[in-house]
Design a protein around this motif. Structure first.
Motif, PDB file in Angstrom:
ATOM      1  N   LYS A   1      -1.469  -4.673  -2.771  1.00  0.00           N
ATOM      2  CA  LYS A   1      -2.588  -2.891  -1.950  1.00  0.00           C
ATOM      3  C   LYS A   1      -2.265  -3.086  -0.432  1.00  0.00           C
ATOM      4  O   LYS A   1      -1.972  -4.455   0.037  1.00  0.00           O
ATOM      5  CB  LYS A   1      -3.993  -4.524  -2.254  1.00  0.00           C
ATOM      6  CG  LYS A   1      -5.033  -3.321  -1.644  1.00  0.00           C
ATOM      7  CD  LYS A   1      -6.653  -3.620  -2.155  1.00  0.00           C
ATOM      8  CE  LYS A   1      -7.670  -3.280  -1.817  1.00  0.00           C
ATOM      9  NZ  LYS A   1      -9.175  -3.630  -2.119  1.00  0.00           N
TER      10      LYS A   1
ATOM     11  N   GLY B   1      -1.991   4.248  -2.092  1.00  0.00           N
ATOM     12  CA  GLY B   1      -2.798   3.386  -3.569  1.00  0.00           C
ATOM     13  C   GLY B   1      -1.776   4.067  -4.436  1.00  0.00           C
ATOM     14  O   GLY B   1      -2.097   2.987  -5.128  1.00  0.00           O
TER      15      GLY B   1
ATOM     16  N   ASP C   1      -4.705  -8.784  -6.640  1.00  0.00           N
ATOM     17  CA  ASP C   1      -4.334  -8.474  -5.574  1.00  0.00           C
ATOM     18  C   ASP C   1      -3.688  -9.188  -4.019  1.00  0.00           C
ATOM     19  O   ASP C   1      -4.463  -9.868  -4.499  1.00  0.00           O
ATOM     20  CB  ASP C   1      -5.143  -7.120  -5.251  1.00  0.00           C
ATOM     21  CG  ASP C   1      -5.452  -6.167  -5.798  1.00  0.00           C
ATOM     22  OD1 ASP C   1      -4.320  -5.656  -6.915  1.00  0.00           O
ATOM     23  OD2 ASP C   1      -6.696  -5.397  -5.741  1.00  0.00           O
TER      24      ASP C   1
END
Length: 237
Positions: free
Chosen positions: A119, A128, A189
């Motif tokens: 991320k 993204g 993440d």
């Protein structure tokens, strides 16, 4: 950091002029770990002109020196590590809560090596979109920014990072892992900096990364990849 006679995980962080990130990262790692006293943090300095090494020592990490180059630095760190699991992490990447427990559980379940999902610290839909693909367990979806954990025994059997690669060393090494062992992407993440994209431009940098992937899979050697990288990509440091 409390010193353990037998650390479970050795975190190896290659740096070059990263004092600002280390100020945040080293305390972060201790605070986010389940058992911080079972970690060994090794900062491998590649010739910084700032106080990266001194700062690491002041924060309780181990600091060693190496010639410049991530493959060289990460191998040097592995040579000093005492943990049964090696965890390679960039100075601007921040793993999830209880990352140490997640890694140990994965290794105990016969996972030889792995990483976290990626991320970016950016609201860019473009970044993204590419980060979203990091959840898939394919070699093409891997990159050093996702970090890498690997059992010490597997690292040694593979001979570590190929020091001929001054760029693309993470991808080349992970490719060898995929061919020999069980690799797993953990469903949590890791937050990493988009600073290189901000410096080079999101679309431009992703295009050049794709070209480097293409050159590698066409069989081009490390010097060709390095020449392309230095010609087209501006360095953060």
């Amino acid at each position: 950091m409390k010193k353990s006679s037998s650390p479970q995980i050795s975190i190896i962080i290659p740096v070059l002029n990263e004092e600002e990130n280390l100020k945040i990262l080293i305390p972060f790692l201790r605070n986010r770990a389940k058992e911080a006293d079972l970690l060994e943090i090794i900062v491998v300095d590649g010739g910084s002109s700032d106080t990266s090494a001194e700062l690491a020592l002041s924060l309780g990490a181990k600091a060693i020196s190496s010639n410049k180059g991530r493959a060289l630095q990460m191998n040097a760190g592995a040579g000093e590590a005492r943990g049964r699991i090696l965890y390679f992490l960039h100075a601007d990447s921040f793993p999830p809560e209880n990352f140490d427990e997640l890694i140990q559980q994965a290794v105990e379940k016969d996972t030889d090596a792995g990483c976290f999902r990626l991320k970016f610290d950016s609201q860019s839909l473009f970044l993204g979109f590419f980060a979203w693909f990091s959840r898939f367990n394919f070699q093409i979806c891997r990159g050093g920014d996702q970090s890498l954990f690997i059992s010490r025994s597997l690292f040694d059997s593979l001979g570590g990072f190929n020091e001929a690669y001054r760029v693309y060393e993470d991808n080349e090494f992970v490719g060898r892992i995929y061919r020999k062992a069980n690799f797993r992407v953990l469903p949590f993440d890791l937050l990493t900096s988009a600073r290189k994209y901000r410096l080079n431009g999101r679309f431009r940098l992703q295009y050049h990364f794709a070209c480097i992937h293409y050159l590698y899979f066409r069989g081009k050697g490390p010097e060709v990849l390095y020449a392309y990288y230095t010609r087209h990509i501006r360095q953060v440091r």
